[in-house]
Write an enzyme that holds these catalytic residues in place. Structure first.
Site, short mmCIF file in Angstrom:
data_model
loop_
_atom_site.label_atom_id
_atom_site.label_comp_id
_atom_site.label_asym_id
_atom_site.label_seq_id
_atom_site.Cartn_x
_atom_site.Cartn_y
_atom_site.Cartn_z
N THR A 60 0.84 -1.20 0.00
CA THR A 60 0.00 0.00 0.00
C THR A 60 0.87 1.25 0.00
O THR A 60 0.62 2.21 -0.74
CB THR A 60 -0.93 0.00 1.23
OG1 THR A 60 -1.74 -1.17 1.20
CG2 THR A 60 -1.82 1.23 1.24
N ILE A 107 35.03 14.41 21.66
CA ILE A 107 34.80 14.15 23.08
C ILE A 107 36.03 13.44 23.62
O ILE A 107 36.54 12.51 23.00
CB ILE A 107 33.54 13.27 23.28
CG1 ILE A 107 32.29 13.98 22.76
CG2 ILE A 107 33.35 12.92 24.75
CD1 ILE A 107 31.02 13.17 22.89
N LYS A 144 27.51 5.22 22.41
CA LYS A 144 28.40 5.89 21.46
C LYS A 144 28.33 5.11 20.15
O LYS A 144 28.94 4.06 20.01
CB LYS A 144 29.83 5.94 21.98
CG LYS A 144 30.78 6.72 21.07
CD LYS A 144 32.18 6.79 21.67
CE LYS A 144 33.10 7.59 20.76
NZ LYS A 144 33.27 6.97 19.43
#
Length: 693
Positions: A60, A107, A144
């Site tokens: 559909t 980081i 992470k």
């Protein structure tokens, strides 16, 4: 959070798919229907890719999507940010550079628990120095992801652009490629901010990665080394339609810039889904650094069962005001730390085994595994070499295995550490590419499809056109692959049916290069019989054997119908070579391919032009001759009535030795009392028999 259904939209619940013809609509009706379809498809995309709760079936959805494409094509409707743009736009010349709206910092990271506690102590001191109560600090923890970080910008809720991280200040513009990712909305939902720049991680789900690698291997392409490399390479494609074909997904995890404020980092994870941006449900707010360490350990235990790759967790101070007070170093925020997982080293789990068909028809099983570090390199596939090796190892899908690098280069499965079943991988009895029977030759397995096997077709065409074949210039490996990729050639005979328009539509083909190739193909339509035999790439049938067959049988039909006994009667053809030649010509699909080829090519009967000065003499050549190529020397012998074979036997009369000869042939000559000639002595013999003046 389940999305709110678009009101009064007929294409949301139980949508109709029996549409009237596009031609029957006026422009206003087409525009209205297209807008309803876009709205509904965005809703269905959100339910499927973000909520994992689809409300309609795939067929559909496909019908609604196809209808929207038809409307946009038929009425020239503006497609900017339409869901149909996910199929990919026009190819780019190169990826432009773009400056980020805010720095995309790295980081600080580490893999030791002492480093995490030291981070916590720094945060506590920094909060105290800035006037915050360090005893009230909490942390927000998230996986992470091991993918590719991107910045995505929305203005007034509409997707504007996307860029890779780059150096943190400037990245590559991947707007069109990211647009094709189904989980990236073209429009935001709900009460979104006027401006929003978010950070996300593009990745390939583990199952999709293994399935995509299987497809690549089965069609003869090199598989990707690991999901991260696959995602990065896909996102940097210059052709967005290629990106659209690959199973990319995204998790959003940060806000770089927005016209709204957040008090806590955990609040980001609450708001992003409200705007239609997908986040992981694995993120947690914790009360202390020890809870954060426990969180990391839990995810490490769950790592192998996750549907995506992670290589650690990110621990963020939750209070955004305190984060702002702590600030950043030149490269990283002081309020966040990545607690890395230990690298997977050598021990991993086999998720699938796919059988690769080489250009010679050899079948090589390849293990697709959870990525593991081996010798400092992350790998996710390893060779199982052959069926005998599978049986020796006792390996099967699901087994935990140890992987090593053979010769420090090729990863291979060294041993099974923990078997998932009592059995072993069932090696296929038919070729996974062409479904021809698989034949075992000692420890090895081969596809018998020959010319009819698409996996062997590139090699067959390249060889057919090479100097060892019919010497058709302009059909090197790159151009042959181009013809195959374009679907213009599916077997050798198709070369002779290539039209000018077919070729000029390909990149790099001008009128002159097309004319040159067609001229070369025309010149190859009546090849000498021995050249044609050599060009067919029959196993164990090289130039010398082809000439011997042509001399013995005279016509191609006679060679093709010769039985094993007749073949073995030819000099230098033993039982094994005779069996391989016979099997090649007996294979039904090879015969069909050859019959089609013979509609275009008429191999000329072999006629010996020359004398019988060397009649009854058999020569073998080794090393490099200064006045002849090996094939020229063999041809010289044969046109004067002699025989030139590739190996020394009791029937050999002379071994002709050039520079850098093979020792084995010299040893065989000594063992069989065969006379050894250097090049000068060979020419003296020829002159003495009247071959040379």
């Amino acid at each position: 959070m389940t999305a709110v259904e678009p009101p009064d939209n007929p294409y949301v619940e139980n949508p109709p798919t029996d549409f009237e013809s596009v031609d029957a609509l006026d422009a206003e009706s087409a525009h209205e229907q297209a807008e309803q379809l876009r709205e509904a498809i965005r809703y269905h995309d959100h339910q499927y890719y973000v909520e994992n709760d689809p409300v309609i079936g795939d067929r559909t959805y496909d019908a609604l999507f196809a209808r929207l494409q038809d409307l946009e094509d038929g009425f020239g409707l503006d497609r900017e940010n339409s869901p149909t743009q996910r199929v990919g736009g026009e190819p780019l010349d190169k990826l432009a550079s773009v400056e980020h709206v805010a720095p995309m910092q790295s980081i600080d990271q580490g893999g030791e628990v002492t480093e995490v506690r030291e981070f916590d102590e720094r945060v506590a001191r920094g909060m105290g120095d800035a006037g915050f109560d360090p005893d009230e600090r909490t942390y927000f923890c998230e996986p992470k992801f091991d993918g590719l970080s991107v910045e995505i910008v929305y203005e007034d809720g509409v997707y504007q652009r996307a860029a890779t991280r780059g150096d943190g200040e400037v990245g590559e513009d991947v707007t069109e490629n990211v647009r094709t990712i189904p989980s990236v909305p073209g429009r935001l939902r709900g009460d979104y901010p006027d401006t929003l720049a978010v950070r996300g991680e593009v990745y390939i789900p583990t199952d999709a990665f293994q399935a995509y690698n299987r497809e690549r291997i089965e069609r003869g392409d090199d598989p990707f080394a690991n999901p991260r490399n696959a995602a990065a390479g896909t996102l940097r494609q210059l052709d967005p339609s290629i990106t659209a074909e690959r199973p990319l997904a995204i998790f959003f995890f940060g806000v770089l810039d927005a016209s709204v404020e957040f008090e806590q980092n955990s609040e980001v994870y609450e708001r992003l889904p409200e705007w239609g941006l997908r986040v992981t449900d694995l993120a947690e707010e914790v009360d202390s650094i020890e809870d954060a360490i426990d969180y990391r350990d839990r995810l490490l235990d769950e790592r192998d069962d996750l549907p995506f790759e992670i290589d650690g967790v990110v621990i963020k101070l939750n209070d955004r005001a305190a984060c702002d007070a702590l600030g950043s170093t030149a490269r990283a925020p002081r309020w966040a730390f990545a607690y890395k997982f230990p690298a997977r080293t050598e021990r991993t789990t086999i998720r699938d085994v796919v059988v690769q068909v080489g250009r010679t028809g050899r079948l090589t099983p390849v293990a697709l595994m959870d990525p593991v570090e081996v010798g400092g390199v992350m790998v996710s596939r390893a060779s199982l070499h052959n069926p005998a090796e599978i049986e020796r190892l006792g390996v099967d899908v699901g087994d935990e295995v140890r992987v090593q690098r053979a010769g420090d280069v090729i990863p291979e499965v060294a041993e099974v550490l923990d078997a998932a079943s009592d059995g072993t991988f069932d090696f296929p009895e038919s070729c996974p590419v062409c479904d021809s029977p698989v034949e075992r030759d000692g420890p090895l397995a081969f596809c018998t499809g020959g010319l009819a096997c698409p996996a062997q077709l590139e090699r067959a065409i390249v060889h057919y056109a090479s100097r060892a074949g019919l010497d058709i210039e302009g059909l090197g490996e790159e151009r042959v692959q181009q013809l195959l990729d374009a679907g213009l050639v599916e077997e050798l005979a198709d070369l002779y049916e290539l039209g000018q328009l077919d070729l000029t539509s390909l990149e790099g083909w001008g009128m002159q290069s097309v004319a040159n190739l067609q001229e070369e193909l025309e010149a190859s339509r009546e090849p000498p019989l021995d050249d044609f035999l050599a060009a067919l790439n029959v196993p164990s049938l090289g130039a010398a054997t082809a000439t011997a067959l042509a001399r013995e049988f005279g016509t191609f039909e006679a060679v093709m119908d010769a039985d094993r006994e007749q073949l073995q009667a030819v000099d230098d053809i033993g039982p094994k070579v005779a069996a391989e030649i016979r099997e090649f010509f007996e294979t039904e699909r090879n015969r069909e391919a050859i019959e089609r080829l013979l509609d275009h090519v008429d191999p000329q009967p072999y006629e010996v032009e020359g004398g019988d000065e060397l009649d009854g003499l058999t020569f073998v050549f080794t090393g490099t001759l200064s006045n002849y190529t090996r094939s020229e020397a063999q041809e010289l012998v044969e046109v004067h009535g002699g025989s030139a074979t590739s190996s020394v036997s009791g029937n050999t009369d002379y071994l002709v030795v050039g520079e850098n000869p093979g020792q084995r042939k010299r040893d065989d000559a000594d063992a069989n009392d065969v006379q050894i000639l250097d090049e000068d002595e060979f020419e003296e013999l020829l002159a003495g028999r009247g071959v040379l003046d």
